[in-house]
Design a protein around this motif. Structure first.
Motif, PDB file in Angstrom:
ATOM      1  N   UNK A 192       0.850  -1.185   0.000  1.00  0.00           N
ATOM      2  CA  UNK A 192       0.000   0.000   0.000  1.00  0.00           C
ATOM      3  C   UNK A 192       0.891   1.241   0.000  1.00  0.00           C
ATOM      4  N   UNK A 193       0.524   2.185  -0.840  1.00  0.00           N
ATOM      5  CA  UNK A 193       1.202   3.468  -0.907  1.00  0.00           C
ATOM      6  C   UNK A 193       0.153   4.569  -0.785  1.00  0.00           C
ATOM      7  N   UNK A 194       0.603   5.792  -0.585  1.00  0.00           N
ATOM      8  CA  UNK A 194      -0.313   6.918  -0.582  1.00  0.00           C
ATOM      9  C   UNK A 194       0.357   8.129  -1.206  1.00  0.00           C
ATOM     10  N   UNK A 195      -0.495   8.980  -1.765  1.00  0.00           N
ATOM     11  CA  UNK A 195       0.017  10.174  -2.431  1.00  0.00           C
ATOM     12  C   UNK A 195      -0.878  11.363  -2.114  1.00  0.00           C
ATOM     13  N   UNK A 196      -0.301  12.353  -1.451  1.00  0.00           N
ATOM     14  CA  UNK A 196      -1.011  13.596  -1.161  1.00  0.00           C
ATOM     15  C   UNK A 196      -0.781  14.566  -2.323  1.00  0.00           C
ATOM     16  N   UNK A 197      -1.657  15.552  -2.488  1.00  0.00           N
ATOM     17  CA  UNK A 197      -1.508  16.503  -3.593  1.00  0.00           C
ATOM     18  C   UNK A 197      -0.136  17.168  -3.592  1.00  0.00           C
ATOM     19  N   UNK A 198       0.524  17.142  -4.733  1.00  0.00           N
ATOM     20  CA  UNK A 198       1.817  17.794  -4.873  1.00  0.00           C
ATOM     21  C   UNK A 198       2.986  17.044  -4.275  1.00  0.00           C
ATOM     22  N   UNK A 199       2.732  15.817  -3.796  1.00  0.00           N
ATOM     23  CA  UNK A 199       3.807  15.041  -3.163  1.00  0.00           C
ATOM     24  C   UNK A 199       4.038  13.731  -3.894  1.00  0.00           C
ATOM     25  N   UNK A 200       5.151  13.084  -3.561  1.00  0.00           N
ATOM     26  CA  UNK A 200       5.466  11.778  -4.151  1.00  0.00           C
ATOM     27  C   UNK A 200       4.550  10.692  -3.593  1.00  0.00           C
ATOM     28  N   UNK A 201       4.529   9.572  -4.307  1.00  0.00           N
ATOM     29  CA  UNK A 201       3.809   8.406  -3.807  1.00  0.00           C
ATOM     30  C   UNK A 201       4.694   7.714  -2.776  1.00  0.00           C
ATOM     31  N   UNK A 202       4.209   7.644  -1.549  1.00  0.00           N
ATOM     32  CA  UNK A 202       5.005   7.138  -0.436  1.00  0.00           C
ATOM     33  C   UNK A 202       4.529   5.771   0.035  1.00  0.00           C
ATOM     34  N   UNK A 203       5.477   4.959   0.417  1.00  0.00           N
ATOM     35  CA  UNK A 203       5.191   3.628   0.956  1.00  0.00           C
ATOM     36  C   UNK A 203       4.452   3.730   2.283  1.00  0.00           C
ATOM     37  N   UNK A 204       3.455   2.865   2.456  1.00  0.00           N
ATOM     38  CA  UNK A 204       2.720   2.792   3.715  1.00  0.00           C
ATOM     39  C   UNK A 204       2.962   1.440   4.395  1.00  0.00           C
ATOM     40  N   UNK A 205       2.730   0.356   3.650  1.00  0.00           N
ATOM     41  CA  UNK A 205       2.867  -0.984   4.235  1.00  0.00           C
ATOM     42  C   UNK A 205       3.032  -2.009   3.129  1.00  0.00           C
ATOM     43  N   UNK A 206       3.682  -3.131   3.456  1.00  0.00           N
ATOM     44  CA  UNK A 206       3.851  -4.216   2.514  1.00  0.00           C
ATOM     45  C   UNK A 206       3.648  -5.552   3.196  1.00  0.00           C
ATOM     46  N   UNK A 207       3.303  -6.563   2.394  1.00  0.00           N
ATOM     47  CA  UNK A 207       3.048  -7.891   2.931  1.00  0.00           C
ATOM     48  C   UNK A 207       3.537  -8.924   1.928  1.00  0.00           C
TER      49      UNK A 207
END
Length: 121
Positions: A36-51
């Protein structure tokens, strides 16, 4: 080709919880590590969790440790992200990816379209 569809996003107050789901259209889902990743407006796509493929190994970004939990149900071709104690800084579009559990986007072969999570203060 693997199609991923995220669901479960929405608007929640700070301190609340949401559970995201990511359903995969492949018979070999149990062979894929997921993230799972997340991306806020104007920011990079960041790692959240992996399995990993079996669900026995997980990893988290420091910013969500102790609040978020990733899991999977291989019988349902689905990976989940349980998000508790949500903060306004968690507001982003959340994406699931297939093919890795590493924290870098280049390791993933497939992506979903994303689901919006908005946390109000």
């Amino acid at each position: 080709q693997v199609q991923l569809v995220e669901s479960g996003g929405g608007l929640v107050q700070a301190g609340g919880s949401l559970r995201l789901s990511c359903s995969a259209s492949t018979r070999t889902f149990s062979s894929y590590a997921m993230g799972w990743f997340r991306q806020a407006p104007g920011k990079d796509r960041d790692f959240v969790a992996g399995i990993n493929y079996s669900g026995r190994s997980t990893g988290y970004a420091d910013s969500v440790k102790g609040r978020f939990s990733i899991s999977r149900d291989n019988s349902k071709n689905t990976v989940y992200l349980q998000m508790n104690s949500l903060k306004p800084d968690d507001t982003a579009v959340y994406y699931c990816g297939a093919g890795s559990m590493r924290p870098d986007t280049k390791s993933y072969a497939y992506w979903g379209q994303g689901t919006q999570v908005t946390v109000s203060s």
